[in-house]
Design a protein around this motif. Structure first.
Motif, PDB file in Angstrom:
ATOM      1  N   GLY A   1       0.749  -1.282  -0.193  1.00 48.19           N
ATOM      2  CA  GLY A   1       0.054   0.002  -0.029  1.00 48.19           C
ATOM      3  C   GLY A   1       0.864   1.301  -0.008  1.00 48.19           C
ATOM      4  O   GLY A   1       2.117   1.352  -0.221  1.00 48.19           O
ATOM      5  N   ILE A   2       0.213   2.365   0.157  1.00 50.75           N
ATOM      6  CA  ILE A   2       0.850   3.649  -0.014  1.00 50.75           C
ATOM      7  C   ILE A   2       0.448   4.497   1.327  1.00 50.75           C
ATOM      8  O   ILE A   2      -0.568   4.645   1.508  1.00 50.75           O
ATOM      9  N   ALA A   3       1.395   4.746   2.457  1.00 52.63           N
ATOM     10  CA  ALA A   3       0.996   5.782   3.234  1.00 52.63           C
ATOM     11  C   ALA A   3       0.450   7.029   2.985  1.00 52.63           C
ATOM     12  O   ALA A   3       0.684   7.799   1.818  1.00 52.63           O
ATOM     13  N   LYS A   4      -0.715   7.523   3.869  1.00 58.92           N
ATOM     14  CA  LYS A   4      -1.293   8.883   3.634  1.00 58.92           C
ATOM     15  C   LYS A   4      -0.560  10.144   2.891  1.00 58.92           C
ATOM     16  O   LYS A   4      -1.023  10.669   2.097  1.00 58.92           O
ATOM     17  N   GLN A   5       0.760  10.180   3.539  1.00 55.17           N
ATOM     18  CA  GLN A   5       1.384  11.533   3.077  1.00 55.17           C
ATOM     19  C   GLN A   5       1.902  11.449   1.719  1.00 55.17           C
ATOM     20  O   GLN A   5       2.330  12.588   1.031  1.00 55.17           O
ATOM     21  N   HIS A   6       2.042  10.245   1.131  1.00 59.43           N
ATOM     22  CA  HIS A   6       2.503  10.017  -0.186  1.00 59.43           C
ATOM     23  C   HIS A   6       1.400  10.307  -1.502  1.00 59.43           C
ATOM     24  O   HIS A   6       1.494  10.354  -2.430  1.00 59.43           O
ATOM     25  N   LEU A   7       0.006  10.012  -0.661  1.00 56.86           N
ATOM     26  CA  LEU A   7      -1.222   9.669  -1.843  1.00 56.86           C
ATOM     27  C   LEU A   7      -1.095  10.931  -2.774  1.00 56.86           C
ATOM     28  O   LEU A   7      -1.543  10.689  -3.968  1.00 56.86           O
ATOM     29  N   SER A   8      -0.963  12.068  -2.209  1.00 54.86           N
ATOM     30  CA  SER A   8      -1.503  13.233  -3.123  1.00 54.86           C
ATOM     31  C   SER A   8      -0.223  13.479  -4.107  1.00 54.86           C
ATOM     32  O   SER A   8      -0.159  14.273  -5.144  1.00 54.86           O
ATOM     33  N   ARG A   9       0.591  12.685  -3.963  1.00 49.52           N
ATOM     34  CA  ARG A   9       2.325  13.168  -4.748  1.00 49.52           C
ATOM     35  C   ARG A   9       2.514  12.246  -5.762  1.00 49.52           C
ATOM     36  O   ARG A   9       3.337  12.295  -6.603  1.00 49.52           O
ATOM     37  N   ILE A  10       1.672  10.996  -5.594  1.00 45.12           N
ATOM     38  CA  ILE A  10       2.386   9.819  -6.272  1.00 45.12           C
ATOM     39  C   ILE A  10       2.084  10.051  -8.251  1.00 45.12           C
ATOM     40  O   ILE A  10       2.872   9.292  -8.747  1.00 45.12           O
ATOM     41  N   THR A  11       1.183  11.209  -8.588  1.00 50.98           N
ATOM     42  CA  THR A  11       1.106  11.299 -10.046  1.00 50.98           C
ATOM     43  C   THR A  11       2.064  12.347 -10.411  1.00 50.98           C
ATOM     44  O   THR A  11       2.200  12.406 -11.500  1.00 50.98           O
ATOM     45  N   GLU A  12       3.069  12.857  -9.483  1.00 45.30           N
ATOM     46  CA  GLU A  12       4.176  13.859  -9.827  1.00 45.30           C
ATOM     47  C   GLU A  12       5.215  12.839 -10.640  1.00 45.30           C
ATOM     48  O   GLU A  12       5.494  11.839 -10.342  1.00 45.30           O
ATOM     49  N   ARG A  13       5.797  13.673 -11.513  1.00 43.72           N
ATOM     50  CA  ARG A  13       7.049  12.977 -12.530  1.00 43.72           C
ATOM     51  C   ARG A  13       7.928  12.560 -11.411  1.00 43.72           C
ATOM     52  O   ARG A  13       8.470  13.330 -10.501  1.00 43.72           O
ATOM     53  N   PHE A  14       8.597  11.196 -11.289  1.00 42.65           N
ATOM     54  CA  PHE A  14       9.639  10.850 -10.706  1.00 42.65           C
ATOM     55  C   PHE A  14       9.494  10.603  -9.217  1.00 42.65           C
ATOM     56  O   PHE A  14      10.307  10.137  -8.385  1.00 42.65           O
ATOM     57  N   TYR A  15       8.097  10.721  -8.783  1.00 48.20           N
ATOM     58  CA  TYR A  15       7.759  10.699  -7.366  1.00 48.20           C
ATOM     59  C   TYR A  15       7.575   9.129  -7.037  1.00 48.20           C
ATOM     60  O   TYR A  15       6.653   8.573  -7.865  1.00 48.20           O
ATOM     61  N   ARG A  16       8.271   8.529  -6.502  1.00 47.96           N
ATOM     62  CA  ARG A  16       8.261   7.130  -5.759  1.00 47.96           C
ATOM     63  C   ARG A  16       8.294   7.181  -4.327  1.00 47.96           C
ATOM     64  O   ARG A  16       9.385   7.795  -3.779  1.00 47.96           O
ATOM     65  N   VAL A  17       7.329   6.222  -3.829  1.00 48.31           N
ATOM     66  CA  VAL A  17       7.352   6.048  -2.465  1.00 48.31           C
ATOM     67  C   VAL A  17       8.710   5.422  -1.930  1.00 48.31           C
ATOM     68  O   VAL A  17       9.407   6.005  -0.847  1.00 48.31           O
TER      69      VAL A  17
END
Ligand code: ADP
Length: 263
Positions: free
Chosen positions: A199-215
């Motif tokens: 899964g993906i922790a809450k603080q990352h959810l809004s950023r995962i569609t940014e270019r090169f953003y990876r958890v």
């Protein structure tokens, strides 16, 4: 605090008149920062496989590898690194294509159910390699109705390949992936891609569609990710007047929900 920066320009209108223009430089600077970060990211992402490749090539040229098994191991790493660069370049080209054409709506009739079934067939091998199954469920009330939308078959395929491939990559080995179609309101098609995984922790959810953003950068790289997939998905969906949401329970499951207007 939001700070805004203005620049003053004097623009001659005719012999007697000038216009004073206040230009908002904040947006300009933000765009400049985004562009600079992007170039830095691309350079970094290309440099690391190149550095690794040239290191291995140099070692082999120097004749330092005499053992055949070791040679094969080196060649396999070099093969993987060059594939990584190819994937990155392919994703960069896709991204720049969808960005350029974002305002144009593609106008072919596409059957979403057929598209999703084709995506499942393409990825079944990858899923089986992780002992996973991909299940498509048509949960619309009227299944006889065609799930058609106006769009580009290739781009919609790219959307679901990215989402389902991620579900395979980040899902628990041996788990199921469910792709569920529903019609939450007339004229709207909803497609949920559900997987069991870290899964993906809450603080990352809004950023995962940014270019090169990876958890987890190292993990994504190791499993062949470029960090561009969801950015491409977002642009394609914008172009199709669609949207995407993500919900996740860390340690359990993730749901990517795509909504698209039906014809
Ligand atoms: P990548 O090429 O790294 O997979 P994406 O843009 O496709 O890049 O995804 C961005 C990040 O979002 C991934 O690196 C991963 O951390 C996270 N992510 C995407 N899909 C999932 C998923 N189904 N489960 C958990 N994390 C995910």
């Amino acid at each position: 605090m939001v700070s805004t920066e203005f620049a003053l320009r004097i623009k001659p209108l005719d012999d007697n008149m000038v216009a004073l223009l206040f230009l908002d430089m904040t947006l300009q600077r933000n765009l400049e920062n985004v562009r600079r970060d992007f170039v830095a990211n691309v350079s970094h992402e290309l440099r690391s496989p190149l550095t690794s490749l040239s290191g291995f090539i140099e070692t082999m040229i120097n004749g330092d590898v005499t053992d055949d098994a070791m040679k094969l191991r080196f060649l396999k790493i070099m093969d993987e690194e060059s594939k990584r660069m190819t994937r990155l370049i392919d994703d960069l080209l896709s991204l720049s294509r969808v960005e350029v054409y974002e305002h144009i709506i593609p106008e072919n009739e596409v059957s979403l159910l057929a598209t999703i079934n084709a995506v499942r067939d393409t990825l079944v091998g990858k899923a089986e390699a992780r002992n996973m199954q991909i299940i498509v469920r048509d949960n619309r009330l009227d299944k006889a109705k065609p799930a058609r939308i106006l769009g580009s078959y290739d781009e919609l395929t790219e959307v679901f390949v990215n989402l389902v491939e991620n579900a395979v990559k980040y899902g628990f080995e041996g788990s199921h992936i469910v792709i569920e179609l529903t019609e939450p309101m007339p004229g709207q098609l909803q497609i949920d891609v559900i997987n069991q995984g870290e899964g993906i922790a809450k603080q990352h959810l809004s950023r995962i569609t940014e270019r090169f953003y990876r958890v987890d950068k190292a993990r994504s790289r190791q499993i062949g990710g470029t960090g561009l997939g969801l950015a491409i998905v977002k642009h394609i969906l914008n172009r199709h007047r669609g949207s995407m949401d993500v919900a996740s329970v860390p340690g359990e499951s993730t749901i990517f929900t795509v909504t698209l207007p039906l014809i």
